[in-house]
Scaffold this motif. Structure first.
Motif, PDB file in Angstrom:
ATOM      1  N   ALA A 191     -11.106   5.460   2.239  1.00  0.00           N
ATOM      2  CA  ALA A 191     -12.161   5.938   1.329  1.00  0.00           C
ATOM      3  C   ALA A 191     -11.951   5.434  -0.088  1.00  0.00           C
ATOM      4  O   ALA A 191     -12.917   5.216  -0.821  1.00  0.00           O
ATOM      5  CB  ALA A 191     -12.201   7.460   1.340  1.00  0.00           C
ATOM      6  N   ALA A 192     -10.703   5.274  -0.506  1.00  0.00           N
ATOM      7  CA  ALA A 192     -10.408   4.839  -1.876  1.00  0.00           C
ATOM      8  C   ALA A 192      -8.941   4.441  -1.962  1.00  0.00           C
ATOM      9  O   ALA A 192      -8.134   4.811  -1.122  1.00  0.00           O
ATOM     10  CB  ALA A 192     -10.692   5.967  -2.858  1.00  0.00           C
ATOM     11  N   ASP A 210       1.972   2.688  -0.341  1.00  0.00           N
ATOM     12  CA  ASP A 210       1.744   1.884  -1.541  1.00  0.00           C
ATOM     13  C   ASP A 210       0.426   1.128  -1.383  1.00  0.00           C
ATOM     14  O   ASP A 210       0.379   0.075  -0.748  1.00  0.00           O
ATOM     15  CB  ASP A 210       2.906   0.904  -1.756  1.00  0.00           C
ATOM     16  N   ALA A 211      -0.628   1.667  -1.972  1.00  0.00           N
ATOM     17  CA  ALA A 211      -1.962   1.078  -1.833  1.00  0.00           C
ATOM     18  C   ALA A 211      -2.087  -0.270  -2.529  1.00  0.00           C
ATOM     19  O   ALA A 211      -3.010  -1.024  -2.254  1.00  0.00           O
ATOM     20  CB  ALA A 211      -3.020   2.042  -2.370  1.00  0.00           C
ATOM     21  N   ALA A 212      -1.148  -0.584  -3.426  1.00  0.00           N
ATOM     22  CA  ALA A 212      -1.197  -1.853  -4.157  1.00  0.00           C
ATOM     23  C   ALA A 212      -0.383  -2.949  -3.474  1.00  0.00           C
ATOM     24  O   ALA A 212      -0.288  -4.060  -3.992  1.00  0.00           O
ATOM     25  CB  ALA A 212      -0.687  -1.641  -5.584  1.00  0.00           C
ATOM     26  N   ARG A 213       0.177  -2.659  -2.334  1.00  0.00           N
ATOM     27  CA  ARG A 213       0.985  -3.648  -1.606  1.00  0.00           C
ATOM     28  C   ARG A 213       0.112  -4.858  -1.267  1.00  0.00           C
ATOM     29  O   ARG A 213      -0.996  -4.714  -0.751  1.00  0.00           O
ATOM     30  CB  ARG A 213       1.516  -2.983  -0.331  1.00  0.00           C
ATOM     31  N   PRO A 214       0.573  -6.059  -1.563  1.00  0.00           N
ATOM     32  CA  PRO A 214      -0.219  -7.270  -1.288  1.00  0.00           C
ATOM     33  C   PRO A 214      -0.522  -7.436   0.205  1.00  0.00           C
ATOM     34  O   PRO A 214       0.280  -7.050   1.058  1.00  0.00           O
ATOM     35  CB  PRO A 214       0.676  -8.410  -1.776  1.00  0.00           C
ATOM     36  N   VAL A 215      -1.663  -8.021   0.493  1.00  0.00           N
ATOM     37  CA  VAL A 215      -2.084  -8.238   1.875  1.00  0.00           C
ATOM     38  C   VAL A 215      -1.050  -9.079   2.617  1.00  0.00           C
ATOM     39  O   VAL A 215      -0.780  -8.837   3.800  1.00  0.00           O
ATOM     40  CB  VAL A 215      -3.483  -8.893   1.928  1.00  0.00           C
ATOM     41  N   SER A 268      -5.152 -13.485   7.146  1.00  0.00           N
ATOM     42  CA  SER A 268      -6.608 -13.386   7.325  1.00  0.00           C
ATOM     43  C   SER A 268      -6.972 -12.246   8.285  1.00  0.00           C
ATOM     44  O   SER A 268      -7.943 -11.516   8.050  1.00  0.00           O
ATOM     45  CB  SER A 268      -7.204 -14.716   7.796  1.00  0.00           C
ATOM     46  N   ALA A 269      -6.208 -12.074   9.351  1.00  0.00           N
ATOM     47  CA  ALA A 269      -6.464 -10.964  10.283  1.00  0.00           C
ATOM     48  C   ALA A 269      -6.226  -9.623   9.589  1.00  0.00           C
ATOM     49  O   ALA A 269      -6.982  -8.660   9.800  1.00  0.00           O
ATOM     50  CB  ALA A 269      -5.582 -11.085  11.521  1.00  0.00           C
ATOM     51  N   CYS A 270      -5.215  -9.568   8.770  1.00  0.00           N
ATOM     52  CA  CYS A 270      -4.911  -8.352   8.023  1.00  0.00           C
ATOM     53  C   CYS A 270      -6.055  -8.019   7.070  1.00  0.00           C
ATOM     54  O   CYS A 270      -6.505  -6.865   6.993  1.00  0.00           O
ATOM     55  CB  CYS A 270      -3.592  -8.520   7.269  1.00  0.00           C
ATOM     56  N   ARG A 271      -6.541  -9.007   6.347  1.00  0.00           N
ATOM     57  CA  ARG A 271      -7.650  -8.809   5.408  1.00  0.00           C
ATOM     58  C   ARG A 271      -8.889  -8.305   6.140  1.00  0.00           C
ATOM     59  O   ARG A 271      -9.564  -7.398   5.690  1.00  0.00           O
ATOM     60  CB  ARG A 271      -7.934 -10.130   4.665  1.00  0.00           C
ATOM     61  N   ARG A 272      -9.178  -8.913   7.321  1.00  0.00           N
ATOM     62  CA  ARG A 272     -10.340  -8.489   8.107  1.00  0.00           C
ATOM     63  C   ARG A 272     -10.201  -7.038   8.566  1.00  0.00           C
ATOM     64  O   ARG A 272     -11.162  -6.273   8.505  1.00  0.00           O
ATOM     65  CB  ARG A 272     -10.542  -9.398   9.324  1.00  0.00           C
ATOM     66  N   ARG A 273      -9.006  -6.663   8.989  1.00  0.00           N
ATOM     67  CA  ARG A 273      -8.769  -5.284   9.434  1.00  0.00           C
ATOM     68  C   ARG A 273      -8.956  -4.299   8.272  1.00  0.00           C
ATOM     69  O   ARG A 273      -9.592  -3.260   8.427  1.00  0.00           O
ATOM     70  CB  ARG A 273      -7.368  -5.138  10.021  1.00  0.00           C
ATOM     71  N   ILE A 274      -8.400  -4.621   7.128  1.00  0.00           N
ATOM     72  CA  ILE A 274      -8.524  -3.733   5.963  1.00  0.00           C
ATOM     73  C   ILE A 274      -9.991  -3.630   5.543  1.00  0.00           C
ATOM     74  O   ILE A 274     -10.489  -2.528   5.271  1.00  0.00           O
ATOM     75  CB  ILE A 274      -7.629  -4.210   4.805  1.00  0.00           C
ATOM     76  N   ASP A 275     -10.692  -4.756   5.531  1.00  0.00           N
ATOM     77  CA  ASP A 275     -12.128  -4.743   5.189  1.00  0.00           C
ATOM     78  C   ASP A 275     -12.910  -3.870   6.168  1.00  0.00           C
ATOM     79  O   ASP A 275     -13.791  -3.106   5.771  1.00  0.00           O
ATOM     80  CB  ASP A 275     -12.699  -6.164   5.179  1.00  0.00           C
ATOM     81  N   ARG A 276     -12.581  -3.980   7.466  1.00  0.00           N
ATOM     82  CA  ARG A 276     -13.258  -3.179   8.493  1.00  0.00           C
ATOM     83  C   ARG A 276     -12.963  -1.689   8.296  1.00  0.00           C
ATOM     84  O   ARG A 276     -13.865  -0.852   8.411  1.00  0.00           O
ATOM     85  CB  ARG A 276     -12.810  -3.642   9.886  1.00  0.00           C
ATOM     86  N   ILE A 317      -2.036  -1.326  15.375  1.00  0.00           N
ATOM     87  CA  ILE A 317      -1.848  -2.157  14.171  1.00  0.00           C
ATOM     88  C   ILE A 317      -2.595  -1.533  12.986  1.00  0.00           C
ATOM     89  O   ILE A 317      -2.068  -1.469  11.876  1.00  0.00           O
ATOM     90  CB  ILE A 317      -2.297  -3.613  14.423  1.00  0.00           C
ATOM     91  N   ASP A 318      -3.824  -1.055  13.241  1.00  0.00           N
ATOM     92  CA  ASP A 318      -4.580  -0.381  12.174  1.00  0.00           C
ATOM     93  C   ASP A 318      -3.790   0.821  11.651  1.00  0.00           C
ATOM     94  O   ASP A 318      -3.694   1.035  10.440  1.00  0.00           O
ATOM     95  CB  ASP A 318      -5.938   0.107  12.683  1.00  0.00           C
ATOM     96  N   ARG A 319      -3.239   1.605  12.555  1.00  0.00           N
ATOM     97  CA  ARG A 319      -2.467   2.790  12.145  1.00  0.00           C
ATOM     98  C   ARG A 319      -1.248   2.380  11.310  1.00  0.00           C
ATOM     99  O   ARG A 319      -0.928   3.018  10.320  1.00  0.00           O
ATOM    100  CB  ARG A 319      -2.029   3.602  13.358  1.00  0.00           C
ATOM    101  N   HIS A 320      -0.617   1.310  11.721  1.00  0.00           N
ATOM    102  CA  HIS A 320       0.550   0.818  10.973  1.00  0.00           C
ATOM    103  C   HIS A 320       0.119   0.395   9.558  1.00  0.00           C
ATOM    104  O   HIS A 320       0.778   0.739   8.566  1.00  0.00           O
ATOM    105  CB  HIS A 320       1.215  -0.335  11.727  1.00  0.00           C
ATOM    106  N   LEU A 321      -0.972  -0.326   9.470  1.00  0.00           N
ATOM    107  CA  LEU A 321      -1.480  -0.746   8.159  1.00  0.00           C
ATOM    108  C   LEU A 321      -1.836   0.473   7.300  1.00  0.00           C
ATOM    109  O   LEU A 321      -1.533   0.502   6.098  1.00  0.00           O
ATOM    110  CB  LEU A 321      -2.707  -1.651   8.318  1.00  0.00           C
ATOM    111  N   LEU A 322      -2.455   1.471   7.899  1.00  0.00           N
ATOM    112  CA  LEU A 322      -2.823   2.679   7.156  1.00  0.00           C
ATOM    113  C   LEU A 322      -1.582   3.410   6.639  1.00  0.00           C
ATOM    114  O   LEU A 322      -1.569   3.891   5.502  1.00  0.00           O
ATOM    115  CB  LEU A 322      -3.677   3.602   8.027  1.00  0.00           C
TER     116      LEU A 322
END
Length: 152
Positions: free
Chosen positions: A50-51, A17-22, A34-42, A6-11
């Motif tokens: 990195a940016a 598109d880095a501006a894609r909404p959560v 909320s799980a998506c936000r937590r994964r991105i924060d992690r 799932i992390d790889r898919h999100l990456l």
């Protein structure tokens, strides 16, 4: 840090598109917002992300010329690298500076509005940099692929 499917898919989605909404990312990954936000924060806290960047079209902004410089430094001077890099960083039209192992010591990317502008930058700024033993300029003719995306 463990990276799962799932992390790889999100990456992959964020690289597109880095501006894609959560909310859109969460739906595409099949997880809650909320799980998506937590994964991105992690992933951000762990340094995997990195940016997030905006990619600018240089030509649309009036920069028609891009030149890659390969610089060999005079290594008889003990502080040649440090002095060169410190001065090169001050040139606004230098987009990147990379140190290399091999015959060439430094690679720099320079952008300019046109050939006349590049010539001015080269003569007034680049050639004034300290400790240059040799310099080779390679002008970009066409860009066939330019991707910062990592195949994950």
């Amino acid at each position: 840090m463990q990276i799962d499917r799932i992390d790889r898919h999100l990456l992959r989605l964020l690289q597109e598109d880095a501006a894609r909404p959560v909310s859109v990312l969460a739906e595409a990954a099949g997880i809650s917002v909320s799980a998506c936000r937590r994964r991105i924060d992690r992933l951000e806290a762990g340094g995997v992300i990195a940016a997030r960047r905006v990619a600018l079209d240089l030509r649309a902004l009036g920069f028609e010329v891009q030149v890659f410089l390969r610089v060999t430094l005079d290594k008889t001077e003990p502080r040649a690298f440090d002095a060169f890099i410190a001065e090169a960083r001050r040139i606004a039209n230098v987009q990147s500076i990379e140190t290399l192992l091999g015959r060439v010591d430094i690679r720099m990317d320079v952008v300019a509005r046109d050939l006349g502008h590049y010539q001015q930058i080269y003569q007034e700024r680049i050639l004034a940099l300290p400790h240059i033993a040799d310099i080779e300029a390679l002008m970009l003719v066409s860009e066939l692929k330019n991707s910062e995306a990592l195949a994950i």
